[in-house]
Design a protein around this motif. Structure first.
Motif, mmCIF file in Angstrom:
data_model
loop_
_atom_site.group_PDB
_atom_site.id
_atom_site.type_symbol
_atom_site.label_atom_id
_atom_site.label_comp_id
_atom_site.label_asym_id
_atom_site.label_seq_id
_atom_site.Cartn_x
_atom_site.Cartn_y
_atom_site.Cartn_z
ATOM 1 N N ALA A 52 -9.830 46.207 -6.936
ATOM 2 C CA ALA A 52 -9.139 45.011 -6.444
ATOM 3 C C ALA A 52 -7.879 44.740 -7.257
ATOM 4 O O ALA A 52 -6.842 44.351 -6.716
ATOM 5 N N ALA A 53 -7.961 44.971 -8.567
ATOM 6 C CA ALA A 53 -6.807 44.749 -9.438
ATOM 7 C C ALA A 53 -5.679 45.721 -9.099
ATOM 8 O O ALA A 53 -4.506 45.330 -8.973
ATOM 9 N N LYS A 54 -6.028 46.988 -8.924
ATOM 10 C CA LYS A 54 -5.014 48.007 -8.627
ATOM 11 C C LYS A 54 -4.336 47.756 -7.287
ATOM 12 O O LYS A 54 -3.116 47.885 -7.158
ATOM 13 N N GLU A 55 -5.117 47.381 -6.292
ATOM 14 C CA GLU A 55 -4.561 47.230 -4.940
ATOM 15 C C GLU A 55 -3.815 45.918 -4.750
ATOM 16 O O GLU A 55 -2.950 45.817 -3.896
ATOM 17 N N SER A 56 -4.169 44.907 -5.545
ATOM 18 C CA SER A 56 -3.523 43.597 -5.393
ATOM 19 C C SER A 56 -2.337 43.408 -6.339
ATOM 20 O O SER A 56 -1.486 42.553 -6.108
ATOM 21 N N GLY A 57 -2.313 44.199 -7.415
ATOM 22 C CA GLY A 57 -1.255 44.033 -8.402
ATOM 23 C C GLY A 57 -1.530 42.913 -9.395
ATOM 24 O O GLY A 57 -0.703 42.612 -10.256
ATOM 25 N N ILE A 58 -2.718 42.301 -9.288
ATOM 26 C CA ILE A 58 -3.106 41.242 -10.220
ATOM 27 C C ILE A 58 -3.706 41.899 -11.468
ATOM 28 O O ILE A 58 -4.444 42.879 -11.368
ATOM 29 N N ALA A 59 -3.385 41.377 -12.638
ATOM 30 C CA ALA A 59 -3.853 41.958 -13.896
ATOM 31 C C ALA A 59 -5.373 42.060 -13.931
ATOM 32 O O ALA A 59 -6.073 41.110 -13.574
ATOM 33 N N GLU A 60 -5.869 43.196 -14.379
ATOM 34 C CA GLU A 60 -7.308 43.436 -14.427
ATOM 35 C C GLU A 60 -8.028 42.410 -15.309
ATOM 36 O O GLU A 60 -9.158 42.019 -15.025
ATOM 37 N N GLU A 61 -7.358 41.960 -16.364
ATOM 38 C CA GLU A 61 -7.951 40.984 -17.273
ATOM 39 C C GLU A 61 -8.291 39.682 -16.556
ATOM 40 O O GLU A 61 -9.264 39.008 -16.888
ATOM 41 N N LEU A 62 -7.490 39.326 -15.556
ATOM 42 C CA LEU A 62 -7.746 38.102 -14.802
ATOM 43 C C LEU A 62 -9.005 38.227 -13.955
ATOM 44 O O LEU A 62 -9.753 37.262 -13.776
ATOM 45 N N PHE A 63 -9.245 39.442 -13.426
ATOM 46 C CA PHE A 63 -10.474 39.658 -12.662
ATOM 47 C C PHE A 63 -11.690 39.521 -13.569
ATOM 48 O O PHE A 63 -12.716 38.954 -13.189
ATOM 49 N N GLU A 64 -11.577 40.043 -14.798
ATOM 50 C CA GLU A 64 -12.676 39.933 -15.756
ATOM 51 C C GLU A 64 -12.946 38.464 -16.094
ATOM 52 O O GLU A 64 -14.093 38.024 -16.171
ATOM 53 N N THR A 65 -11.883 37.701 -16.279
ATOM 54 C CA THR A 65 -12.005 36.289 -16.647
ATOM 55 C C THR A 65 -12.679 35.476 -15.551
ATOM 56 O O THR A 65 -13.469 34.569 -15.822
ATOM 57 N N HIS A 66 -12.372 35.804 -14.293
ATOM 58 C CA HIS A 66 -12.894 35.026 -13.168
ATOM 59 C C HIS A 66 -14.130 35.664 -12.518
ATOM 60 O O HIS A 66 -14.610 35.165 -11.506
ATOM 61 N N ASP A 67 -14.639 36.747 -13.113
ATOM 62 C CA ASP A 67 -15.733 37.490 -12.493
ATOM 63 C C ASP A 67 -16.982 36.629 -12.315
ATOM 64 O O ASP A 67 -17.563 36.133 -13.271
ATOM 65 N N GLU A 68 -17.403 36.462 -11.059
ATOM 66 C CA GLU A 68 -18.589 35.691 -10.685
ATOM 67 C C GLU A 68 -18.608 34.290 -11.296
ATOM 68 O O GLU A 68 -19.637 33.804 -11.769
ATOM 69 N N LYS A 69 -17.453 33.652 -11.281
ATOM 70 C CA LYS A 69 -17.364 32.263 -11.735
ATOM 71 C C LYS A 69 -16.969 31.390 -10.544
ATOM 72 O O LYS A 69 -16.054 31.739 -9.797
ATOM 73 N N PRO A 70 -17.623 30.250 -10.355
ATOM 74 C CA PRO A 70 -17.383 29.411 -9.175
ATOM 75 C C PRO A 70 -16.087 28.628 -9.247
ATOM 76 O O PRO A 70 -15.541 28.398 -10.316
ATOM 77 N N THR A 71 -15.606 28.236 -8.061
ATOM 78 C CA THR A 71 -14.442 27.339 -7.997
ATOM 79 C C THR A 71 -14.821 26.134 -7.157
ATOM 80 O O THR A 71 -15.530 25.269 -7.604
ATOM 81 N N SER A 72 -14.385 26.085 -5.915
ATOM 82 C CA SER A 72 -14.681 24.904 -5.104
ATOM 83 C C SER A 72 -15.341 25.270 -3.787
ATOM 84 O O SER A 72 -15.179 26.368 -3.284
ATOM 85 N N SER A 73 -16.087 24.330 -3.239
ATOM 86 C CA SER A 73 -16.912 24.612 -2.069
ATOM 87 C C SER A 73 -16.119 24.766 -0.775
ATOM 88 O O SER A 73 -16.651 25.261 0.202
ATOM 89 N N PHE A 74 -14.862 24.349 -0.756
ATOM 90 C CA PHE A 74 -14.113 24.481 0.487
ATOM 91 C C PHE A 74 -13.473 25.863 0.621
ATOM 92 O O PHE A 74 -12.786 26.159 1.585
ATOM 93 N N LEU A 75 -13.749 26.744 -0.353
ATOM 94 C CA LEU A 75 -13.121 28.067 -0.317
ATOM 95 C C LEU A 75 -13.588 28.892 0.877
ATOM 96 O O LEU A 75 -12.857 29.737 1.373
ATOM 97 N N TYR A 76 -14.800 28.652 1.352
ATOM 98 C CA TYR A 76 -15.318 29.407 2.498
ATOM 99 C C TYR A 76 -14.336 29.388 3.663
ATOM 100 O O TYR A 76 -13.903 30.422 4.154
ATOM 101 N N SER A 77 -13.932 28.197 4.116
ATOM 102 C CA SER A 77 -13.023 28.110 5.250
ATOM 103 C C SER A 77 -11.634 28.616 4.886
ATOM 104 O O SER A 77 -10.948 29.229 5.704
ATOM 105 N N LEU A 78 -11.222 28.378 3.650
ATOM 106 C CA LEU A 78 -9.903 28.840 3.211
ATOM 107 C C LEU A 78 -9.834 30.361 3.234
ATOM 108 O O LEU A 78 -8.870 30.951 3.717
#
Length: 210
Positions: A39-65
């Protein structure tokens, strides 16, 4: 073989080890943190950010978003989204691409939700008794049983929050998966055999409407 297997797992239930054994027996790939790498390679987002956010929740309205944004493509609101949303969408996309390429096993990270419309999906949830999980985690991480149990509760809480927020289902609930298996009752090898049996049953099922 066409089946794509996703594994949700309680911490300490040996879900990843079981997944690797199934993958080895079937000669297919297993993706765990490799999902983040891709996902990091294909999106261009830093791999470290994926590690930081790995399986961590945000908000419940993300489903529809997520659904709205994914259906429109990244070229619309994607660039203006908060980083945690970008990361989930990039991971969501990587999971779909992996499943489209070849049969494989995907561990955690709402893979069953990302592939909900894939007719080849077999979603499995692996759980175990708290006693068995405590002993396993204490042994692996060289912890007291008290510290191991604390680690289990914290990790499970994080995984449940992540899954519940990012999907329209409940983590660990039987209705959220095709099958739930107790690895402390079946043993690791028994759970491996059960998953392989389920794969055969799915592939041999003639009536998909049942």
């Amino acid at each position: 073989m066409k089946t794509i297997i996703t594994i949700g797992r309680q911490f300490g239930s040996a879900g990843r080890e079981i997944g690797y054994k199934v993958a080895e027996d079937l000669g297919i790939k297993l993706y765990d943190k490799e999902m983040l790498d891709r996902a990091a390679k294909e999106s261009g987002i830093a791999e470290e950010l994926f590690e930081t956010h790995d399986e961590k929740p945000t908000s419940s309205f993300l489903y529809s978003l997520v659904m709205d944004t994914y259906s429109l493509g990244y070229s619309t609101a994607y660039s203006d989204m908060p980083i945690n949303y970008k990361i989930f969408l990039a991971q969501f996309d990587a999971i779909k691409k992996m499943a489209a390429e070849e049969p494989c096993i995907l561990v955690g990270r709402c893979a069953d939700y990302a592939l909900a419309d894939n007719e080849n999906l077999l979603s499995v949830y692996i759980h175990a008794s708290i006693e068995a999980r405590t002993k396993r985690i204490a042994r692996i991480y060289n912890l007291t049983e008290g510290k191991a149990k604390e680690m289990i509760h914290k990790t499970d809480k994080k995984r449940a929050s992540y899954y519940n927020y990012y999907t329209n289902k409940k983590w660990g609930a039987a209705e959220s998966y095709h099958a739930c298996l107790n690895s402390s009752a079946l043993g690791i090898n028994g759970t491996v055999d059960a998953i392989k049996y389920l794969i055969d049953a799915k592939e041999n099922c003639k009536d998909k409407s049942l």
